[in-house]
Design an enzyme around this catalytic site. Sequence first.
Site, PDB file in Angstrom:
ATOM      1  N   CYS A   1      -7.619  29.700  24.879  1.00 49.81           N
ATOM      2  CA  CYS A   1      -8.242  28.465  25.376  1.00 49.81           C
ATOM      3  C   CYS A   1      -7.563  27.986  26.659  1.00 49.81           C
ATOM      4  O   CYS A   1      -6.372  27.671  26.672  1.00 49.81           O
ATOM      5  CB  CYS A   1      -8.158  27.373  24.305  1.00 49.81           C
ATOM      6  SG  CYS A   1      -8.949  25.834  24.814  1.00 49.81           S
TER       7      CYS A   1
ATOM      8  N   ASP B   1     -15.673  26.214  26.518  1.00 56.09           N
ATOM      9  CA  ASP B   1     -15.536  27.626  26.884  1.00 56.09           C
ATOM     10  C   ASP B   1     -16.816  28.415  26.587  1.00 56.09           C
ATOM     11  O   ASP B   1     -17.408  28.281  25.510  1.00 56.09           O
ATOM     12  CB  ASP B   1     -14.351  28.214  26.084  1.00 56.09           C
ATOM     13  CG  ASP B   1     -13.923  29.567  26.600  1.00 56.09           C
ATOM     14  OD1 ASP B   1     -14.733  30.512  26.531  1.00 56.09           O
ATOM     15  OD2 ASP B   1     -12.775  29.684  27.068  1.00 56.09           O
TER      16      ASP B   1
ATOM     17  N   ARG C   1     -17.282  31.339  25.786  1.00 54.84           N
ATOM     18  CA  ARG C   1     -17.187  32.385  24.766  1.00 54.84           C
ATOM     19  C   ARG C   1     -17.235  31.855  23.337  1.00 54.84           C
ATOM     20  O   ARG C   1     -17.013  32.589  22.389  1.00 54.84           O
ATOM     21  CB  ARG C   1     -15.882  33.167  24.978  1.00 54.84           C
ATOM     22  CG  ARG C   1     -15.778  33.818  26.345  1.00 54.84           C
ATOM     23  CD  ARG C   1     -14.354  34.224  26.657  1.00 54.84           C
ATOM     24  NE  ARG C   1     -13.479  33.050  26.744  1.00 54.84           N
ATOM     25  CZ  ARG C   1     -12.154  33.114  26.901  1.00 54.84           C
ATOM     26  NH1 ARG C   1     -11.566  34.298  26.954  1.00 54.84           N
ATOM     27  NH2 ARG C   1     -11.435  32.015  26.990  1.00 54.84           N
TER      28      ARG C   1
ATOM     29  N   HIS D   1     -10.124  27.602  19.714  1.00 59.49           N
ATOM     30  CA  HIS D   1     -10.337  29.053  19.828  1.00 59.49           C
ATOM     31  C   HIS D   1      -9.187  29.727  20.564  1.00 59.49           C
ATOM     32  O   HIS D   1      -8.407  29.079  21.274  1.00 59.49           O
ATOM     33  CB  HIS D   1     -11.652  29.321  20.572  1.00 59.49           C
ATOM     34  CG  HIS D   1     -11.620  28.888  22.011  1.00 59.49           C
ATOM     35  ND1 HIS D   1     -11.361  29.759  23.043  1.00 59.49           N
ATOM     36  CD2 HIS D   1     -11.778  27.675  22.584  1.00 59.49           C
ATOM     37  CE1 HIS D   1     -11.384  29.086  24.190  1.00 59.49           C
ATOM     38  NE2 HIS D   1     -11.632  27.829  23.941  1.00 59.49           N
TER      39      HIS D   1
ATOM     40  N   CYS E   1     -14.862  23.581  22.025  1.00 62.14           N
ATOM     41  CA  CYS E   1     -14.459  23.696  23.426  1.00 62.14           C
ATOM     42  C   CYS E   1     -15.671  24.085  24.279  1.00 62.14           C
ATOM     43  O   CYS E   1     -16.602  24.731  23.811  1.00 62.14           O
ATOM     44  CB  CYS E   1     -13.360  24.747  23.574  1.00 62.14           C
ATOM     45  SG  CYS E   1     -12.720  24.861  25.263  1.00 62.14           S
TER      46      CYS E   1
END
Length: 206
Positions: free
Chosen positions: A111, A51, A53, A108, A49
């Site tokens: 999400c 993202d 993080r 994750h 992803c």
Amino acid sequence: MPSNKDSNPLPASLRKGHKRFLRNDYASNEELFAHLADAQAPKVMWIGCADSRVPPERILGAEPGELFILRNVANIVPPLAADEASVGSALHFAVEQLKVNHLVVCGHSDCGGVKALSQLGKAPMDRMLASWVEYAVSVLEDNEGTTMESLTKANVIAQAERLLEYPCVLAAASSGQLSIHACYYDIRSGKVEQFNPEDGDWSHIA
Ligand SMILES: [Zn+2]
């Protein structure tokens, strides 16, 4: 695009971080970077992803050159028929040219893309986000009313399975060159789990 770097600098934290990189990482690994300057030979392609993080190299302790990475919203592999060249070209390059031995799809916790998927058709949403997560709508239909973690894990499994629609992936997997892995990263615990299709369980990779 603005060209005056003084009037349009990158954030100071990033510029400082880059200085640190040159002073530490780069300086102590000059041979590695010289080697990488001419070629790459990663054994693993990571589809994760976007993202912020979920940084694969940091989570897995991987060096530059080890992971060929594709990141998008909710780590989606569009159907072959969708002709999404961004994903298709990266897959083709990784499998046919780099001849990676592992394809990892990793979702994750928390999400935003999977949350958007769960809201599809129920809440107003950016048109492009909706059309992107629509590629995973069958996951939503098959997992109605489940937890976000279960939906995210089901999405990872579905995307990993969909990789086999791509002829280069199917051929490499059938010949034994390539393994496909479905993984899930929990941001709070820092742990990566992998799905075992034999028993349907998820287990910590380390
Ligand atoms: Zn995400």
